[in-house]
Design a protein around this motif. Structure first.
Motif, PDB file in Angstrom:
ATOM      1  N   SER A   1      -0.559 -10.393   3.972  1.00 29.42           N
ATOM      2  CA  SER A   1      -1.992 -10.117   4.100  1.00 29.42           C
ATOM      3  C   SER A   1      -2.760 -11.289   4.694  1.00 29.42           C
TER       4      SER A   1
ATOM      5  N   LEU B   1      -3.412   1.899   9.951  1.00 26.88           N
ATOM      6  CA  LEU B   1      -3.396   0.509   9.502  1.00 26.88           C
ATOM      7  C   LEU B   1      -3.079  -0.359  10.709  1.00 26.88           C
TER       8      LEU B   1
ATOM      9  N   HIS C   1      -5.877  -7.688   9.349  1.00 32.28           N
ATOM     10  CA  HIS C   1      -5.553  -6.274   9.195  1.00 32.28           C
ATOM     11  C   HIS C   1      -6.819  -5.455   8.943  1.00 32.28           C
TER      12      HIS C   1
ATOM     13  N   MET D   1      -8.079  -1.021   8.122  1.00 27.35           N
ATOM     14  CA  MET D   1      -7.674   0.330   7.759  1.00 27.35           C
ATOM     15  C   MET D   1      -8.761   1.312   8.168  1.00 27.35           C
TER      16      MET D   1
ATOM     17  N   ASN E   1       0.846  -1.197   0.000  1.00 27.18           N
ATOM     18  CA  ASN E   1       0.000   0.000   0.000  1.00 27.18           C
ATOM     19  C   ASN E   1       0.881   1.246   0.000  1.00 27.18           C
TER      20      ASN E   1
END
Length: 185
Positions: free
Chosen positions: A163, A144, A167, A169, A135
């Motif tokens: 990933s 994040l 996670h 955001m 990202n």
């Protein structure tokens, strides 16, 4: 948007049936419960772009086929003009724009992602998917969360991570955050 969710879900179900992949095999591959996968496939719950990317790999098709119903045609290059990527509005707070939907046999999926700010009172929903993700923040500030770690990323900052780790955001400062996301299987 609900109609688009159902169209994508129907394409996924149809291809899985054609390829004789059981619901259990697919949910196991995605590392989610069969019940959750079934909600995706029935169009009851929107499929996150990262999960859709993994589904496309399991089904052996380009992600754009699942999104649009059309096969990509470009072998050597594809140009996506500003604001013209295939829109993938997966969830209320996240908007994805696929930047290479027309390229065949991609090794990665590049997106411009916009994260809308959400009220402090709403919970943070984590996500995970096989592979790796890069990202690069284009605009705004983004918190994040990866496992037990929190990062504040500003314009020009980037992060590369596994990933498969949970996670999430969150856009900061009551403004949307935009970033380039590259998901690799």
């Amino acid at each position: 948007m609900q109609e688009k969710i159902k169209e994508v879900a129907e394409r996924v179900r149809e291809l899985r049936d054609i390829l004789n992949i059981s619901l259990e095999d697919m949910s196991s591959y995605l590392r989610i419960s069969p019940e959750k996968y079934l909600r995706y496939e029935k169009g009851e719950e929107d499929i996150p772009a990262s999960i859709l990317y993994e589904i496309s790999h399991k089904l052996g098709v380009e992600m754009s086929i699942l999104l649009t119903g059309e096969a990509p045609r470009m072998h050597y290059f594809t140009v996506t003009r500003k604001g013209q990527g295939v829109s993938v509005e997966r969830r209320k707070q996240y908007k994805y724009q696929n930047l290479a939907s027309n390229f065949i046999n991609k090794k990665a999926e590049p997106f411009i992602v916009t994260v809308e700010p959400k009220p402090e009172t709403s919970g943070i929903q984590t996500n995970s998917h096989p592979g790796q993700e890069f990202n690069y923040i284009l605009e705004g500030s983004l918190k994040l969360i990866i496992k037990d770690n929190e990062f504040i990323l500003e314009e020009g900052d980037s992060i590369y991570f596994d990933s498969g780790c949970e996670h999430a955001m969150v856009a900061l400062g009551n403004k949307p955050a935009r970033f380039l996301a590259i998901i690799m299987g």
